[in-house]
Design a protein around this motif. Structure first.
Motif, PDB file in Angstrom:
ATOM      1  N   GLU A  15     -33.581  70.197 -19.440  1.00 57.50           N
ATOM      2  CA  GLU A  15     -32.491  70.533 -18.510  1.00 57.50           C
ATOM      3  C   GLU A  15     -31.942  71.925 -18.841  1.00 57.50           C
ATOM      4  OE1 GLU A  15     -31.570  67.917 -16.262  1.00 57.50           O
ATOM      5  OE2 GLU A  15     -33.292  66.976 -17.220  1.00 57.50           O
ATOM      6  N   LYS A  57     -32.015  60.353  -9.027  1.00 60.55           N
ATOM      7  CA  LYS A  57     -31.024  61.212  -9.681  1.00 60.55           C
ATOM      8  C   LYS A  57     -29.596  60.681  -9.560  1.00 60.55           C
ATOM      9  CE  LYS A  57     -31.616  65.788  -9.795  1.00 60.55           C
ATOM     10  NZ  LYS A  57     -31.951  67.179  -9.438  1.00 60.55           N
ATOM     11  N   PHE A  73     -41.480  58.395  -9.400  1.00 61.53           N
ATOM     12  CA  PHE A  73     -41.833  59.823  -9.502  1.00 61.53           C
ATOM     13  C   PHE A  73     -43.250  60.040  -8.995  1.00 61.53           C
ATOM     14  CE2 PHE A  73     -38.300  60.495 -12.598  1.00 61.53           C
ATOM     15  CZ  PHE A  73     -37.734  61.600 -11.987  1.00 61.53           C
ATOM     16  N   ARG A  99     -41.735  71.625 -12.062  1.00 62.69           N
ATOM     17  CA  ARG A  99     -41.991  70.286 -12.609  1.00 62.69           C
ATOM     18  C   ARG A  99     -43.230  69.639 -11.961  1.00 62.69           C
ATOM     19  NH1 ARG A  99     -38.386  68.819 -16.184  1.00 62.69           N
ATOM     20  NH2 ARG A  99     -36.210  69.410 -16.026  1.00 62.69           N
ATOM     21  N   THR A 104     -43.287  63.987 -16.328  1.00 61.18           N
ATOM     22  CA  THR A 104     -43.349  62.525 -16.416  1.00 61.18           C
ATOM     23  C   THR A 104     -43.732  62.084 -17.823  1.00 61.18           C
ATOM     24  OG1 THR A 104     -44.236  62.707 -14.186  1.00 61.18           O
ATOM     25  CG2 THR A 104     -44.141  60.504 -15.121  1.00 61.18           C
ATOM     26  N   TYR A 107     -40.484  62.996 -19.950  1.00 68.51           N
ATOM     27  CA  TYR A 107     -39.275  62.201 -19.688  1.00 68.51           C
ATOM     28  C   TYR A 107     -39.526  60.693 -19.742  1.00 68.51           C
ATOM     29  CZ  TYR A 107     -36.346  66.194 -18.371  1.00 68.51           C
ATOM     30  OH  TYR A 107     -35.608  67.353 -18.393  1.00 68.51           O
ATOM     31  N   GLN A 108     -40.548  60.226 -18.990  1.00 66.01           N
ATOM     32  CA  GLN A 108     -40.759  58.765 -18.967  1.00 66.01           C
ATOM     33  C   GLN A 108     -41.541  58.326 -20.213  1.00 66.01           C
ATOM     34  OE1 GLN A 108     -40.686  60.555 -15.840  1.00 66.01           O
ATOM     35  NE2 GLN A 108     -38.667  59.595 -15.922  1.00 66.01           N
ATOM     36  N   PHE A 157     -30.310  61.782 -15.304  1.00 68.75           N
ATOM     37  CA  PHE A 157     -31.049  62.312 -16.455  1.00 68.75           C
ATOM     38  C   PHE A 157     -30.151  63.196 -17.317  1.00 68.75           C
ATOM     39  CE2 PHE A 157     -34.102  61.213 -13.226  1.00 68.75           C
ATOM     40  CZ  PHE A 157     -34.969  60.429 -13.957  1.00 68.75           C
TER      41      PHE A 157
END
Ligand code: TMP
Length: 211
Positions: A15, A57, A73, A99, A104, A107-108, A157
């Motif tokens: 971020e 989001k 996603f 992105r 993915t 983050y995931q 997030f």
């Protein structure tokens, strides 16, 4: 003469790392050079993607499990590839995407803790193996990135704990080491102009080698 060169370039990072600014600067530069290109970002853009983004989001009262997040996603991604990315690449354009699948994994996978093989498989199904030619990682400490975004309302997030963002940041660095030839890692502490210059040089070389 219009120079046509089909390339797929993605921007990644935690971020507030500055990737949206840098992807825009690269796009404007290509426009100036009359090189056909498109600038997109995940997970939005398509009509389906916008609805999914809203859920992912901003949904406060909808429970979304990590596995559902992974699939949402990738649903949005499959649509984006079908509607925008593949047609643009077919037309010989440069596609700049803010992105993509590495988000993915970071983050995931690393962030939420989903099995990395499952994440890779979901990504593979959605993209049918379409891999970027170049992935640019803007490497900034998570605290710095988060502080840059302080003025904006935190989404699902952004609102996560610092440790989540640290796992995401570490995950990105691991990915960049694993597939070093695809990644360009840039120290995000440099000035906006210096970073844009590094990206410009790399993309110029890539275009020249792709002709
Ligand atoms: P952004 O507009 O700030 O980049 O918002 C996208 C958010 O979604 C960001 O916090 C990262 C997150 N994200 C994932 O968790 N997985 C993904 O696959 C993608 C594309 C984004």
């Amino acid at each position: 003469m219009i120079l046509k060169t089909s390339l797929f370039i993605t921007f990644e990072g935690v971020e507030g790392c500055g990737k949206s600014t840098q992807s825009r600067l690269l796009y404007r530069r290509l426009q100036k050079l009359a090189i056909p290109s498109v600038l997109i970002h995940e997970p939005g853009i398509t009509a389906l993607g916008k609805k999914i983004t809203h859920l992912l989001k901003w949904a406060k009262y909808v429970n979304i499990s990590p596995l559902s997040e992974l699939l949402l996603f990738n649903t949005s991604r499959a649509q984006l590839l079908e509607e925008v990315v593949r047609p643009a690449l077919k037309e010989g354009k440069i596609v700049i995407c803010d992105r993509y699948t590495d988000s993915t994994i970071a983050y995931q996978g690393y962030g939420r803790g989903l099995d990395l093989d499952i994440v890779a498989e979901a990504n593979r199904i959605a993209t049918q193996g379409l891999t970027p030619d170049l992935t640019i990682l803007l490497d900034v400490p998570v605290e710095k990135g988060l502080s840059r975004k302080e003025a904006t309302a935190p989404d699902r997030f952004h609102a996560e704990k610092l440790n989540f963002h640290r796992r995401v940041g570490d995950g990105y660095l691991k990915l960049a080491v694993l597939e070093a030839e695809r990644w360009l890692v840039i120290d995000g502490a440099q000035s906006k102009e210096a970073i844009a210059g590094i990206i410009r040089d790399k993309v110029t070389k890539l275009i020249a080698s792709n002709k």
